[in-house]
Design a protein around this motif. Sequence first.
Motif: not given
Length: 376
Positions: A149-173
Amino acid sequence: MPEIAEVARIVHFLRLHVVGKRIASASAIDDKNVFGKVGTTGAEVEAALKGKTVKSPEIASSLMTSFNSFRSCPQEARGSTSGWVHIKGERTAYTNYYKKMKDEDIAQWPPKFWKFQFATEGSPGVDVAFTDSRRFGRVRLVDCPGSLIRKHSPLVENGPDPVVDTKIFTEEYLRGKMRARRVPIKALLLDQTMISGIGNWVADETLYQAKLHPEQYCDEFDDTQIANLYKNIRYVCQTSVDKLGDSDQFPEHWLFNYRWGKGAKGAATKLPNGEKLAFITVGGRTSCYAPGVQKKTGRTVPGIKEEPVEMKEVDKAPKKSRKGTSEFWEESGPPAKKKRATKAKSEPNGVKIEAEPTMEDAKPDLGRRRSTRLRK
Protein backbone atom coordinates in the motif's frame (compact mmCIF):
# COMPACT_ATOMS: atom_id res chain seq x y z
CA MET A 1 -2.93 16.77 6.86
CA PRO A 2 -4.17 15.34 10.16
CA GLU A 3 -1.80 15.41 13.10
CA ILE A 4 -0.07 12.10 13.79
CA ALA A 5 -1.72 11.72 17.21
CA GLU A 6 -5.23 12.09 15.78
CA VAL A 7 -4.60 9.30 13.28
CA ALA A 8 -3.23 7.13 16.08
CA ARG A 9 -6.43 7.63 18.05
CA ILE A 10 -8.66 6.57 15.16
CA VAL A 11 -6.49 3.53 14.48
CA HIS A 12 -6.68 2.52 18.16
CA PHE A 13 -10.48 2.43 18.17
CA LEU A 14 -10.72 0.62 14.84
CA ARG A 15 -8.34 -2.06 16.08
CA LEU A 16 -10.35 -2.38 19.26
CA HIS A 17 -13.81 -2.67 17.72
CA VAL A 18 -13.69 -3.46 13.99
CA VAL A 19 -10.71 -5.63 13.01
CA GLY A 20 -11.75 -9.17 12.10
CA LYS A 21 -15.42 -8.31 11.61
CA ARG A 22 -17.38 -8.68 8.38
CA ILE A 23 -19.34 -5.70 7.04
CA ALA A 24 -23.04 -6.50 6.77
CA SER A 25 -24.32 -3.21 5.35
CA ALA A 26 -22.91 0.06 4.06
CA SER A 27 -24.06 3.39 2.66
CA ALA A 28 -22.36 6.51 1.32
CA ILE A 29 -23.33 9.99 0.23
CA ASP A 30 -22.19 10.82 -3.27
CA ASP A 31 -20.10 13.82 -2.26
CA LYS A 32 -18.09 15.07 -5.25
CA ASN A 33 -15.48 16.69 -3.01
CA VAL A 34 -14.81 13.80 -0.66
CA PHE A 35 -15.03 11.00 -3.25
CA GLY A 36 -14.99 12.60 -6.69
CA LYS A 37 -11.76 14.56 -6.34
CA VAL A 38 -9.81 11.33 -5.89
CA GLY A 39 -11.51 9.42 -8.68
CA THR A 40 -14.33 7.50 -7.04
CA THR A 41 -17.98 7.90 -6.02
CA GLY A 42 -20.06 7.25 -2.95
CA ALA A 43 -21.79 4.38 -4.76
CA GLU A 44 -18.45 2.72 -5.53
CA VAL A 45 -17.29 3.01 -1.93
CA GLU A 46 -20.60 1.63 -0.71
CA ALA A 47 -20.37 -1.37 -3.05
CA ALA A 48 -16.74 -1.99 -2.13
CA LEU A 49 -17.51 -2.04 1.61
CA LYS A 50 -20.38 -4.51 1.59
CA GLY A 51 -19.43 -8.06 2.48
CA LYS A 52 -15.76 -7.28 3.15
CA THR A 53 -13.85 -8.23 6.29
CA VAL A 54 -11.76 -5.61 8.04
CA LYS A 55 -8.19 -6.88 8.34
CA SER A 56 -6.15 -4.06 9.89
CA PRO A 57 -5.95 -0.29 10.18
CA GLU A 58 -2.52 1.28 9.90
CA ILE A 59 -0.85 4.55 10.75
CA ALA A 60 0.86 6.04 7.75
CA SER A 61 0.27 9.79 7.89
CA SER A 62 -3.27 9.25 6.66
CA LEU A 63 -5.62 6.51 7.83
CA MET A 64 -5.52 3.32 5.78
CA THR A 65 -8.15 0.72 6.61
CA SER A 66 -7.36 -2.67 5.08
CA PHE A 67 -10.13 -4.98 3.93
CA ASN A 68 -9.83 -8.45 2.43
CA SER A 69 -9.67 -7.25 -1.17
CA PHE A 70 -9.06 -3.51 -1.16
CA ARG A 71 -8.12 -0.53 0.94
CA SER A 72 -10.27 2.44 1.77
CA CYS A 73 -8.33 5.58 2.63
CA PRO A 74 -10.18 8.24 4.64
CA GLN A 75 -7.50 10.85 4.08
CA GLU A 76 -7.66 14.45 5.28
CA ALA A 77 -6.74 17.20 2.87
CA ARG A 78 -3.69 19.17 3.93
CA GLY A 79 -4.50 21.89 6.36
CA SER A 80 -7.70 20.31 7.61
CA THR A 81 -8.59 18.19 10.61
CA SER A 82 -12.34 18.40 10.20
CA GLY A 83 -12.83 14.73 9.28
CA TRP A 84 -13.19 11.93 11.81
CA VAL A 85 -14.12 8.25 12.14
CA HIS A 86 -16.85 7.66 14.71
CA ILE A 87 -17.97 4.41 16.32
CA LYS A 88 -21.47 4.31 17.80
CA GLY A 89 -21.39 4.29 21.59
CA GLU A 90 -17.68 5.17 21.77
CA ARG A 91 -16.01 8.53 22.27
CA THR A 92 -13.49 8.11 19.52
CA ALA A 93 -12.56 11.79 19.33
CA TYR A 94 -10.39 13.56 21.88
CA THR A 95 -11.89 14.89 25.12
CA ASN A 96 -12.10 18.54 24.09
CA TYR A 97 -14.17 17.60 21.04
CA TYR A 98 -17.02 16.39 23.23
CA LYS A 99 -16.79 19.32 25.61
CA LYS A 100 -18.06 21.52 22.78
CA MET A 101 -21.01 19.28 21.89
CA LYS A 102 -24.49 18.82 23.32
CA ASP A 103 -25.46 15.40 24.68
CA GLU A 104 -28.09 14.94 21.97
CA ASP A 105 -25.49 15.58 19.27
CA ILE A 106 -23.15 12.99 20.78
CA ALA A 107 -25.95 10.42 20.86
CA GLN A 108 -27.16 11.14 17.29
CA TRP A 109 -26.59 8.36 14.75
CA PRO A 110 -25.53 8.60 12.06
CA PRO A 111 -23.59 11.64 13.22
CA LYS A 112 -23.88 15.00 11.50
CA PHE A 113 -21.97 15.48 8.25
CA TRP A 114 -21.42 11.74 7.66
CA LYS A 115 -20.00 10.73 4.28
CA PHE A 116 -20.02 6.95 4.54
CA GLN A 117 -21.03 4.47 7.21
CA PHE A 118 -21.14 0.72 7.70
CA ALA A 119 -22.33 -1.86 10.22
CA THR A 120 -20.62 -5.18 10.99
CA GLU A 121 -22.18 -8.59 11.46
CA GLY A 122 -22.59 -10.11 14.89
CA SER A 123 -24.56 -9.40 18.01
CA PRO A 124 -24.08 -6.67 18.76
CA GLY A 125 -22.76 -5.29 15.51
CA VAL A 126 -20.49 -2.26 15.32
CA ASP A 127 -21.61 0.94 13.58
CA VAL A 128 -18.86 3.06 12.02
CA ALA A 129 -19.14 6.42 10.20
CA PHE A 130 -16.73 8.82 8.56
CA THR A 131 -17.71 12.49 8.97
CA ASP A 132 -16.35 15.68 7.47
CA SER A 133 -18.17 18.96 8.07
CA ARG A 134 -15.81 21.02 5.90
CA ARG A 135 -15.60 18.47 3.06
CA PHE A 136 -11.81 18.69 2.94
CA GLY A 137 -11.42 14.95 3.54
CA ARG A 138 -10.72 12.51 0.71
CA VAL A 139 -11.86 8.89 0.55
CA ARG A 140 -10.27 6.75 -2.15
CA LEU A 141 -10.16 3.07 -3.11
CA VAL A 142 -6.79 1.44 -3.69
CA ASP A 143 -6.82 -2.11 -5.05
CA CYS A 144 -3.54 -3.77 -4.07
CA PRO A 145 -2.06 -6.21 -1.52
CA GLY A 146 -1.80 -4.65 1.91
CA SER A 147 1.97 -5.07 2.02
CA LEU A 148 2.32 -2.82 -1.04
CA ILE A 149 0.00 0.00 0.00
CA ARG A 150 2.82 2.44 0.67
CA LYS A 151 3.98 2.07 -2.91
CA HIS A 152 0.70 3.62 -4.07
CA SER A 153 -0.63 7.18 -3.94
CA PRO A 154 -1.07 9.03 -1.65
CA LEU A 155 1.45 7.31 0.63
CA VAL A 156 4.15 6.86 -1.98
CA GLU A 157 4.57 10.65 -2.07
CA ASN A 158 4.87 10.96 1.70
CA GLY A 159 7.96 10.96 3.88
CA PRO A 160 8.60 8.55 6.78
CA ASP A 161 6.39 8.43 9.85
CA PRO A 162 8.48 9.63 12.85
CA VAL A 163 6.90 7.05 15.18
CA VAL A 164 6.46 4.01 12.92
CA ASP A 165 9.42 4.39 10.54
CA THR A 166 12.24 4.78 13.06
CA LYS A 167 14.70 2.91 10.82
CA ILE A 168 14.17 5.49 8.07
CA PHE A 169 13.53 8.63 10.08
CA THR A 170 16.92 9.01 11.74
CA GLU A 171 19.03 11.97 12.79
CA GLU A 172 21.10 11.50 9.63
CA TYR A 173 17.95 11.55 7.50
CA LEU A 174 16.79 14.80 9.10
CA ARG A 175 20.23 16.42 8.76
CA GLY A 176 20.39 15.53 5.07
CA LYS A 177 16.97 17.02 4.37
CA MET A 178 17.75 20.20 6.28
CA ARG A 179 21.10 20.74 4.59
CA ALA A 180 19.64 20.12 1.12
CA ARG A 181 16.91 22.76 1.40
CA ARG A 182 16.73 26.48 2.16
CA VAL A 183 13.33 27.17 3.65
CA PRO A 184 12.16 28.22 7.13
CA ILE A 185 12.39 25.27 9.51
CA LYS A 186 8.65 25.48 10.29
CA ALA A 187 7.85 25.12 6.58
CA LEU A 188 10.18 22.13 6.29
CA LEU A 189 8.49 20.33 9.20
CA LEU A 190 5.07 20.86 7.61
CA ASP A 191 6.22 19.35 4.30
CA GLN A 192 4.59 15.89 4.22
CA THR A 193 7.03 14.70 1.56
CA MET A 194 9.79 15.17 4.14
CA ILE A 195 8.07 13.84 7.30
CA SER A 196 4.53 12.45 7.55
CA GLY A 197 2.03 13.48 10.19
CA ILE A 198 3.50 16.75 11.48
CA GLY A 199 0.87 19.47 11.31
CA ASN A 200 0.75 22.99 12.67
CA TRP A 201 0.57 22.45 16.43
CA VAL A 202 3.02 19.51 16.42
CA ALA A 203 5.55 21.63 14.52
CA ASP A 204 5.10 24.55 16.94
CA GLU A 205 5.44 22.26 19.95
CA THR A 206 8.54 20.59 18.56
CA LEU A 207 10.28 23.90 17.85
CA TYR A 208 9.37 25.26 21.28
CA GLN A 209 10.76 22.17 23.03
CA ALA A 210 13.91 22.38 20.87
CA LYS A 211 14.23 26.17 21.51
CA LEU A 212 14.44 26.94 17.78
CA HIS A 213 12.96 29.95 16.02
CA PRO A 214 10.28 28.86 13.47
CA GLU A 215 11.35 31.21 10.66
CA GLN A 216 15.10 30.49 10.70
CA TYR A 217 16.39 28.83 7.55
CA CYS A 218 16.73 25.06 7.91
CA ASP A 219 20.24 24.91 6.40
CA GLU A 220 21.72 27.24 9.03
CA PHE A 221 21.41 25.03 12.10
CA ASP A 222 24.51 23.31 13.44
CA ASP A 223 24.79 19.59 14.22
CA THR A 224 23.95 20.08 17.90
CA GLN A 225 20.75 21.98 17.06
CA ILE A 226 19.74 19.35 14.49
CA ALA A 227 20.31 16.56 17.03
CA ASN A 228 18.16 18.46 19.53
CA LEU A 229 15.42 18.99 16.92
CA TYR A 230 15.41 15.30 16.00
CA LYS A 231 15.13 14.30 19.67
CA ASN A 232 12.16 16.62 20.18
CA ILE A 233 10.35 15.54 17.00
CA ARG A 234 10.50 11.99 18.34
CA TYR A 235 9.51 13.14 21.85
CA VAL A 236 6.49 15.24 20.84
CA CYS A 237 5.20 12.75 18.26
CA GLN A 238 5.66 9.68 20.47
CA THR A 239 4.14 11.34 23.55
CA SER A 240 1.09 12.62 21.68
CA VAL A 241 0.57 9.20 20.08
CA ASP A 242 0.93 7.45 23.46
CA LYS A 243 -1.80 9.75 24.82
CA LEU A 244 -3.94 8.98 21.73
CA GLY A 245 -4.17 12.67 20.92
CA ASP A 246 -6.13 13.48 24.09
CA SER A 247 -4.88 16.98 24.89
CA ASP A 248 -6.18 16.75 28.47
CA GLN A 249 -3.35 14.29 29.08
CA PHE A 250 -0.55 16.27 27.43
CA PRO A 251 2.31 17.44 29.70
CA GLU A 252 1.48 20.62 31.59
CA HIS A 253 4.61 22.43 30.35
CA TRP A 254 3.71 21.99 26.66
CA LEU A 255 3.09 25.06 24.53
CA PHE A 256 -0.05 23.30 23.24
CA ASN A 257 -1.93 24.12 26.44
CA TYR A 258 -1.54 27.88 25.95
CA ARG A 259 -1.26 28.50 22.19
CA TRP A 260 -4.96 28.80 21.26
CA GLY A 261 -7.16 31.85 20.84
CA LYS A 262 -4.84 34.37 19.23
CA GLY A 263 -6.21 37.83 19.98
CA ALA A 264 -9.28 36.50 21.78
CA LYS A 265 -10.43 38.14 24.98
CA GLY A 266 -9.15 36.16 27.96
CA ALA A 267 -6.69 34.11 25.88
CA ALA A 268 -3.33 33.19 27.37
CA THR A 269 -0.60 35.74 26.64
CA LYS A 270 2.26 33.96 28.36
CA LEU A 271 3.38 30.61 29.69
CA PRO A 272 3.28 29.66 33.40
CA ASN A 273 7.04 30.28 33.56
CA GLY A 274 6.43 33.90 32.55
CA GLU A 275 7.60 33.62 28.94
CA LYS A 276 5.48 35.75 26.60
CA LEU A 277 3.82 34.25 23.52
CA ALA A 278 3.79 35.74 20.03
CA PHE A 279 2.55 34.79 16.59
CA ILE A 280 4.14 34.98 13.15
CA THR A 281 3.15 33.57 9.78
CA VAL A 282 5.64 31.03 8.39
CA GLY A 283 5.05 28.79 5.40
CA GLY A 284 1.54 30.18 5.08
CA ARG A 285 0.60 29.03 8.59
CA THR A 286 0.19 30.95 11.82
CA SER A 287 2.96 29.94 14.21
CA CYS A 288 2.89 30.37 17.98
CA TYR A 289 6.25 30.63 19.72
CA ALA A 290 7.99 32.10 22.77
CA PRO A 291 10.46 34.80 21.60
CA GLY A 292 12.34 34.73 24.91
CA VAL A 293 13.07 31.01 24.50
CA GLN A 294 13.26 30.53 20.74
CA LYS A 295 16.09 32.86 19.76
CA LYS A 296 17.24 33.55 16.23
CA THR A 297 20.76 32.20 15.73
CA GLY A 298 21.10 32.72 11.99
CA ARG A 299 19.58 34.55 9.07
CA THR A 300 15.79 34.52 8.87
CA VAL A 301 13.16 35.07 6.23
CA PRO A 302 12.93 38.84 5.57
CA GLY A 303 9.72 40.77 5.92
CA ILE A 304 7.92 38.55 8.44
CA LYS A 305 6.08 40.58 11.03
CA GLU A 306 5.92 39.45 14.62
CA GLU A 307 2.48 39.83 16.17
CA PRO A 308 2.26 39.95 20.00
CA VAL A 309 -0.63 38.09 21.56
CA GLU A 310 -1.75 41.00 23.73
CA MET A 311 -4.77 42.65 22.16
CA LYS A 312 -7.35 45.02 23.59
CA GLU A 313 -10.63 46.40 22.41
CA VAL A 314 -10.66 50.11 21.66
CA ASP A 315 -13.92 51.66 22.75
CA LYS A 316 -13.34 55.31 21.99
CA ALA A 317 -12.07 54.82 18.45
CA PRO A 318 -13.57 51.60 17.10
CA LYS A 319 -12.90 50.44 13.60
CA LYS A 320 -15.95 51.33 11.55
CA SER A 321 -17.55 48.98 9.10
CA ARG A 322 -20.71 49.17 7.07
CA LYS A 323 -22.55 47.55 9.95
CA GLY A 324 -21.01 49.89 12.50
CA THR A 325 -19.36 47.10 14.49
CA SER A 326 -16.09 47.40 16.42
CA GLU A 327 -13.15 45.02 16.11
CA PHE A 328 -10.02 44.28 18.07
CA TRP A 329 -6.99 46.49 17.60
CA GLU A 330 -3.40 45.87 18.58
CA GLU A 331 -2.11 47.81 21.58
CA SER A 332 -0.87 50.61 19.36
CA GLY A 333 -4.49 51.46 18.58
CA PRO A 334 -6.16 52.06 15.23
CA PRO A 335 -4.13 53.64 12.44
CA ALA A 336 -4.63 57.34 11.89
CA LYS A 337 -6.91 58.16 9.00
CA LYS A 338 -5.09 59.72 6.12
CA LYS A 339 -6.61 62.94 4.85
CA ARG A 340 -6.83 63.54 1.18
CA ALA A 341 -4.71 66.42 -0.08
CA THR A 342 -6.71 69.36 -1.44
CA LYS A 343 -5.89 71.51 -4.40
CA ALA A 344 -7.22 74.94 -5.30
CA LYS A 345 -9.19 75.17 -8.48
CA SER A 346 -9.53 78.25 -10.71
CA GLU A 347 -11.91 79.29 -13.38
CA PRO A 348 -10.85 80.92 -16.67
CA ASN A 349 -11.85 84.35 -15.23
CA GLY A 350 -9.15 83.94 -12.57
CA VAL A 351 -11.51 83.54 -9.61
CA LYS A 352 -10.25 80.84 -7.29
CA ILE A 353 -12.66 78.25 -5.93
CA GLU A 354 -11.89 76.26 -2.80
CA ALA A 355 -11.63 72.48 -3.14
CA GLU A 356 -14.74 70.47 -2.53
CA PRO A 357 -14.53 68.85 0.93
CA THR A 358 -15.44 65.20 0.91
CA MET A 359 -17.52 63.28 3.43
CA GLU A 360 -14.27 62.36 5.23
CA ASP A 361 -12.78 65.85 5.31
CA ALA A 362 -15.86 67.90 6.05
CA LYS A 363 -17.92 66.20 8.76
CA PRO A 364 -17.87 62.76 10.41
CA ASP A 365 -21.53 62.25 9.58
CA LEU A 366 -21.64 58.79 8.01
CA GLY A 367 -25.27 59.26 7.09
CA ARG A 368 -24.50 61.93 4.48
CA ARG A 369 -24.81 60.70 0.90
CA ARG A 370 -23.30 63.70 -0.91
CA SER A 371 -20.33 65.96 -0.34
CA THR A 372 -20.88 69.63 0.45
CA ARG A 373 -20.09 71.91 -2.46
CA LEU A 374 -18.79 75.45 -1.96
CA ARG A 375 -19.91 78.06 -4.35
CA LYS A 376 -18.11 81.29 -5.16
